[in-house]
Design an enzyme around this catalytic site. Sequence first.
Site, short mmCIF file in Angstrom:
data_model
loop_
_atom_site.label_atom_id
_atom_site.label_comp_id
_atom_site.label_asym_id
_atom_site.label_seq_id
_atom_site.Cartn_x
_atom_site.Cartn_y
_atom_site.Cartn_z
CG ASP A 71 -6.85 -58.67 -24.06
OD1 ASP A 71 -7.84 -58.11 -23.56
OD2 ASP A 71 -5.68 -58.33 -23.80
CD GLU A 136 -6.55 -55.58 -18.46
OE1 GLU A 136 -6.31 -55.05 -17.36
OE2 GLU A 136 -6.33 -56.80 -18.67
CD GLU A 165 -9.72 -56.22 -15.08
OE1 GLU A 165 -9.45 -57.35 -14.60
OE2 GLU A 165 -9.39 -55.88 -16.22
CG HIS A 352 -3.43 -63.67 -15.09
ND1 HIS A 352 -2.48 -62.72 -15.39
CD2 HIS A 352 -4.60 -63.13 -15.49
CE1 HIS A 352 -3.05 -61.65 -15.93
NE2 HIS A 352 -4.35 -61.89 -16.00
#
Length: 379
Positions: A71, A136, A165, A352
């Site tokens: 996701d 997540e 990550e 992001h």
Amino acid sequence: MSDVLDLTCELIRRRSVTPDDAGCQALIAERLARVGFTMENLRYGDVDNLWATHRGSGASGPTLMFLGHTDVVPSGPETSWQSPPFEPTITNGRLYGRGAADMKGSVAAMVVALEQFVGAYPDHPGRVGLLITSDEEGVAIDGVRKVIEHFRAADERIEFCVVGEPSAKERLGDLIRVGRRGSLSATLTVRGIQGHVAYPEKALNPIHAFGPALAALAAERWDEGNADFPPTSMQVSNLHAGTGANNVIPGTLTALFNFRYSTASRAEDLQARSEAILRRHGLDFHIDWQLSGQPFLTPPGGRLRETVVAVCRDLCQLDPEQSTGGGTSDGRFIALLGTEVVEIGPVNATIHKVDECVAVHELEQLPAIYQAVCERLLV
């Protein structure tokens, strides 16, 4: 186009905004099944989780898990991107697209590394596995948190876990995460008495009442940290009160705040000390607490930590910083099993953000890093 680059592009094209997996896990499962992995699909609520495992000829040995998520966060206005966020684009040696760094690139690298590892060592000792969730970036309730309950019921033992990550600062391998701080959030309601601003004696302003308590909370030294973690931090993230009118004293105030805390403190103690400060200032209040994750640490000398450091030195020619900084990750749930957890992935500078990207040459280097970890722990 390399195998890992091609797979990363295929994953980016799937608009898997949390908690929608958008077919990413089916693609991964199809590939790993072809090289002998066993699939376990674990769906809880609206969340898809995939647990793919390979054991070499029944040999005993430890389990090495790779952990990732399919996701992604929303792209924001697509017109702000230099290219469509769900159409992978390579420009000046960088792959652009939502999830390129966080963390479809790492997931693709894990898949390729596992394919190559079991191809080279079909009878490897122990077990390798890939756990993928689509929860997540969201509330993280029905993802790895729920899978861990299933693992406990099945008496699963996971000795080592590599999380993909994006950990690096400037170059792949310059920083790995060997632990994370805990996250404890609070929703505080301070009750007053609503009234007219011209008649304050007939009201009780919760903003004024909370002010001294807020100052005390902000000034509190919660702990001194320790050799592995900085001191605990408390931050207020939101304050809300009032009706919108400038002549009404509000009846309530709501404050949101969060602790990022180290192993030097316990969540229960932070809660008790916070509430003691609020009571000391005579507030009429109610507080709801949410523990998102406890702090964890893979200590120096741990086999996984030492292996990942050695791989970075050998393959990246870097001595990685071994950090416990940053936010939280799904590694916090795996650590509850007593598992050694280390995070290593791409540079996190654009995660992001608009125009999220990853350097193609570093993406193409990542499978070799993950495969080397497999070889050094299991062969």
